[in-house]
Design a protein around this motif. Structure first.
Motif, short mmCIF file in Angstrom:
data_model
loop_
_atom_site.label_atom_id
_atom_site.label_comp_id
_atom_site.label_asym_id
_atom_site.label_seq_id
_atom_site.Cartn_x
_atom_site.Cartn_y
_atom_site.Cartn_z
N HIS A 97 0.33 12.02 -0.45
CA HIS A 97 -0.04 13.24 0.39
C HIS A 97 0.30 14.48 -0.61
O HIS A 97 1.59 14.48 -1.25
N VAL B 146 0.11 5.65 0.47
CA VAL B 146 -0.60 6.84 0.60
C VAL B 146 -0.21 8.08 -0.01
O VAL B 146 1.02 8.35 0.60
N ARG C 149 0.79 -1.19 0.01
CA ARG C 149 0.02 -0.17 -0.03
C ARG C 149 0.74 1.13 0.06
O ARG C 149 1.96 1.32 0.52
N ARG D 91 -5.01 13.73 0.41
CA ARG D 91 -4.38 12.34 0.48
C ARG D 91 -5.21 11.24 -0.11
O ARG D 91 -6.44 11.49 -0.21
N SER D 92 -4.56 10.19 -0.82
CA SER D 92 -5.23 9.19 -1.39
C SER D 92 -4.64 8.02 -1.32
O SER D 92 -3.45 8.01 -1.39
N PRO D 93 -5.29 7.03 -0.83
CA PRO D 93 -4.65 5.57 -0.45
C PRO D 93 -4.59 4.68 -2.19
O PRO D 93 -5.57 4.81 -2.76
#
Length: 252
Positions: A182, A180, A178, A196-198
């Motif tokens: 920023h 993330v 994973r 933010r996006s995962p």
């Protein structure tokens, strides 16, 4: 962090940057040119159509485009550019939702497959693309290459872009595969805006195996939409997968 927290009304209204970034003509024009070529005389389906960055100019080129999109605020922004009759959109998850077809082309641009946060969902996305395509149809994915070679041992974060008014930083969980992203945007004041996006990152070889599970074969892979050679130093790739002419559906 859930995707619903990312793609809200505020994010949808901030998403478009006309003439700049991913909306810059030198970025968008080659994308549309290549997709129009691959669609031929058939119909195209965009997974995660968003605000229509690619779908709108592709439809203007004469390619009938339908979309699947999970988040209503993104579709609302698309509707300021094209109505339902021009670009129909099905609200739903790109891994499972179905649109009236069939299509000669399904495409996923700008890293969007990584918004699916498990390997199982990403495999399901390939199978969903196969369900929508005619025999011999193509599934196109634009995706970044994980940059873990730049991550020093023991370090979990990396700044990947720094320019006046913007800093982009990724934090990694290499066990869960994973990341993330920023995004810090700021001006001359003391305040900054953070979004933010995962994502779940995918290696090219893993992507090819997902394609194989759904009945696809890799047709081409380039470093960009203009057809530049894909090398060990490429930061992203455009991969074109094709179903065999007598495809009978993805494996279970």
């Amino acid at each position: 962090m859930e995707q619903e927290q990312v793609w809200d009304v505020d994010a949808a209204q901030r998403y478009d940057t006309p003439g700049e970034g991913m909306f810059a003509p030198e970025v968008l024009r080659p994308t549309v040119d290549r997709l129009a070529e691959l669609a031929g005389d058939g119909r195209a389906l965009e997974f995660a159509i968003g605000t229509g960055r690619v779908a709108v100019p592709l439809a203007e080129r004469g390619v009938p485009v339908t979309g699947i999109e999970l988040f209503r605020p993104m579709v609302d922004e698309l509707r300021t550019k094209a109505d339902e009759a021009t670009i129909p959109v099905v609200l739903g998850d790109m891994a499972t939702a179905t649109a009236p077809g069939p299509y000669t082309l399904v495409y996923l641009v700008y890293n969007t497959i990584s918004n699916l946060l498990t390997q199982a969902e990403q495999v399901a996305c390939f199978r969903n693309a196969a369900r929508h395509l005619t025999p011999g149809g193509r599934f196109v994915i634009e995706l970044w290459v994980p940059e873990l070679r730049k991550l020093p041992p023991g370090q979990q974060a990396m700044v990947w872009q720094s320019e006046p008014g913007y800093i982009g930083m990724d934090t990694y969980d290499v066990v869960q595969q994973r990341v993330v992203s920023h995004h810090f945007r700021f001006d001359e004041t003391r305040q900054a805006h953070l979004s933010r996006s995962p994502h779940r990152y995918i290696w090219p070889a893993e992507l090819d195996l997902m394609a194989q599970l759904a009945g696809f074969e890799l047709e081409t892979r380039h470093a960009d939409w203009t057809g530049s050679e894909f090398t060990a130093e490429s930061r992203s790739h455009v991969s074109v997968y094709r179903l065999p002419p007598h495809h009978e559906g993805p494996s279970a």
